[in-house]
Scaffold this active site. Structure first.
Site, PDB file in Angstrom:
ATOM      1  N   GLY A  14       0.822  -1.204   0.000  1.00 23.36           N
ATOM      2  CA  GLY A  14       0.000   0.000   0.000  1.00 23.36           C
ATOM      3  C   GLY A  14       0.858   1.257   0.000  1.00 23.36           C
ATOM      4  O   GLY A  14       1.989   1.268  -0.501  1.00 23.36           O
ATOM      5  N   SER A  15       0.365   2.289   0.639  1.00 24.74           N
ATOM      6  CA  SER A  15       0.985   3.614   0.516  1.00 24.74           C
ATOM      7  C   SER A  15       2.318   3.766   1.231  1.00 24.74           C
ATOM      8  O   SER A  15       3.011   4.763   1.027  1.00 24.74           O
ATOM      9  CB  SER A  15       0.016   4.687   1.021  1.00 24.74           C
ATOM     10  N   ILE A  16       2.723   2.809   2.099  1.00 29.02           N
ATOM     11  CA  ILE A  16       4.034   2.962   2.738  1.00 29.02           C
ATOM     12  C   ILE A  16       5.163   2.872   1.703  1.00 29.02           C
ATOM     13  O   ILE A  16       6.260   3.360   1.940  1.00 29.02           O
ATOM     14  CB  ILE A  16       4.262   1.923   3.863  1.00 29.02           C
ATOM     15  N   LYS A  54       5.330   4.502  -0.884  1.00 29.88           N
ATOM     16  CA  LYS A  54       5.481   5.823  -1.504  1.00 29.88           C
ATOM     17  C   LYS A  54       6.762   6.541  -1.073  1.00 29.88           C
ATOM     18  O   LYS A  54       7.248   7.410  -1.793  1.00 29.88           O
ATOM     19  CB  LYS A  54       4.246   6.693  -1.209  1.00 29.88           C
TER      20      LYS A  54
END
Length: 474
Positions: free
Chosen positions: A217-219, A221
């Site tokens: 997921g967004s980690i 990024k």
């Protein structure tokens, strides 16, 4: 030459051939025995299928396993049958690290990988074969872990009744300070409960911290942000425009969470609000080759080795990704799968100014009288990012906690850097993630938290990380 002389000569020649052949066989046999005794002795002795060794080990007082402060987490006690039985004072807390020692079901964890030391059989004299019995120890060697039992307990409680994992690591050394996987099991009662434990639907035997594979997921990024800066796709002053969705090609749309339009924002602001549109576009701008190269820099395609049994992550074949899938990878979705350990290492890399240390679980091995047999020295594994860029991304991660989605990980008086993630998965509700480190100006602790099927990383995983960081920094 007479017939008799010819016969005698023939006989002598044949005797000579037989003698040479016999000597050859003897040399081969001696060579093979030497190979077994010197090269293969340890692997054969400590093979899980070697019942003779396992049975003999019951007569030896197996060494202690302790935490980093000397607290006993595994010990052997005598039984009425003049044998020893393993006991685990912390029950479920250390099950996935220490493992179990069962005559019926074998060994796992540290009990398995350090069996030779714990049983007292792994020593230089062991290569002498039967003669080594003269040097046989009545007690095994002790293994000291890098784990702090108090921090381990807090991490276990922080997960509550949820399935998930927490990994806490020292950024400067790579020492693992806590590693929790829930649900867990009691290794001391495993023989009696094997059927229930091994067949349970929630897989308590699985060490989710090192063997569980999840979309990040967004980690992820933080890695994409660093890659964009490193490849000069973006700068700290670059401006992006989020309209609530990223249209890719004629028929693909990457939506923003809740279809929210963030408007104009720079890279730091995009990370703080976890803007999918920005990071999906950055992945497209980086392209397949540079995206692949970026993940390889951080070691995602390399096995760790050492004393940690890790499930290899799964990287997509970037060369075959369509634009939509490439953008999905930029926000940690699609076919990308990682372990919580690797995500803790990612956070630790930014904390350690771009240097990724090799993680380890065992601090030292000592004899029963306290003599140190071996001690682990911190080892640099990779240098995936320059210190200047690592610091730049770290400051962005501080903003995530101060002003963005990671505010529930904040600690009063201590600057925390972090990133939240909410990873969609096809098997249920999203997984909640948080990675981070503290204090941001002199990092001592890096952490990764995943809580399965629990929703938002900011509301679920960040508070759990807060509890762990507070305990670790006491």
């Amino acid at each position: 030459m007479s017939n008799k002389t010819m016969q005698d000569h023939s006989i002598r020649r044949n005797i000579h051939k037989v003698a040479l052949f016999s000597i050859g066989l003897l040399v081969t046999l001696l060579g093979y025995v030497t190979y077994l005794q010197v090269v293969e002795s340890n692997s054969l002795s400590f093979n899980p299928l070697n019942r003779r060794t396992a049975k003999a080990a019951l007569k030896v007082e197996r060494g202690l396993i302790t935490d980093s402060h000397g607290r006993i987490v595994a010990l052997s006690k005598p039984t009425a049958q003049e044998e020893y039985k393993r006991e685990y004072p912390y029950d479920v807390l250390f099950a996935h690290i220490v493992g179990y020692d069962s005559l019926t079901y074998g060994k796992s964890g540290i009990e398995s990988s350090y069996d030779g030391y714990l049983s007292g059989q792994k020593n230089p004299e062991h290569q002498l074969g039967a003669i080594s019995q003269l040097f046989k120890n009545s007690a095994g060697n002790n293994v000291t872990l890098t784990i702090d039992a108090q921090l381990q307990k807090v991490a276990y409680q922080a997960l509550g009744a949820n399935r998930g994992a927490i990994v806490v690591i020292s950024p400067k050394t790579g020492a693992i300070l806590a590693m929790i996987s829930r649900p867990s099991f009691d290794p001391g009662s495993l023989d009696a409960n094997w059927d229930n434990v091994s067949q349970a639907a929630n897989s308590p035997l699985l060490n989710r911290a090192t063997q569980g594979l999840y979309p990040p997921g967004s980690i992820i990024k933080v890695l994409i942000a660093e890659a964009a800066l490193a490849e000069q796709i973006a700068t700290g002053k670059s401006e992006f425009n989020c309209t609530g969705a990223l249209k890719i090609g004629p028929d693909y749309v990457l939506p923003e969470s809740g279809n929210r339009a963030h408007g104009k924002l720079n890279l730091e602001e995009a990370l703080a609000v976890s803007c999918n549109v920005t990071f999906g576009q950055l992945a497209l701008d980086l392209g397949r080759t540079k995206m692949s190269k970026s993940f390889e820099r951080y070691g995602f395609s390399q096995p760790l080795g050492g004393d940690i049994l890790e499930n290899p992550g799964k990287l997509p074949d970037f060369s075959k990704l369509g634009d939509g899938d490439l953008a999905q990878t930029g926000i940690g979705q699609g076919s990308l799968l990682v372990t919580p350990l690797r995500m803790a290492m990612l956070a630790a890399t930014f904390a350690n100014r771009g240097i990724m240390m090799k993680p380890y679980l065992v601090q030292k091995i000592t004899t029963p009288d306290g003599t140190v047999i071996s001690e682990t020295s911190p080892e640099k594994w990779l240098s995936p990012v320059e210190a200047k860029l690592a610091n730049q991304v770290s400051r962005m991660m501080v903003t995530v906690v101060k002003e963005g989605t990671g505010n529930k990980a904040a600690i009063q008086g201590i600057e925390v850097a972090g990133k939240t993630g909410t990873a969609e998965n096809p098997h249920g509700s999203p997984h909640a993630w948080f990675i981070g480190f503290a204090p941001a100006d002199n990092p001592q602790i890096a952490v990764a938290v995943i809580i399965e099927n629990s929703g938002s990383g900011g509301s679920i995983a960040a508070p759990a990380a807060h509890e762990v960081l507070v305990q670790a920094l006491r």
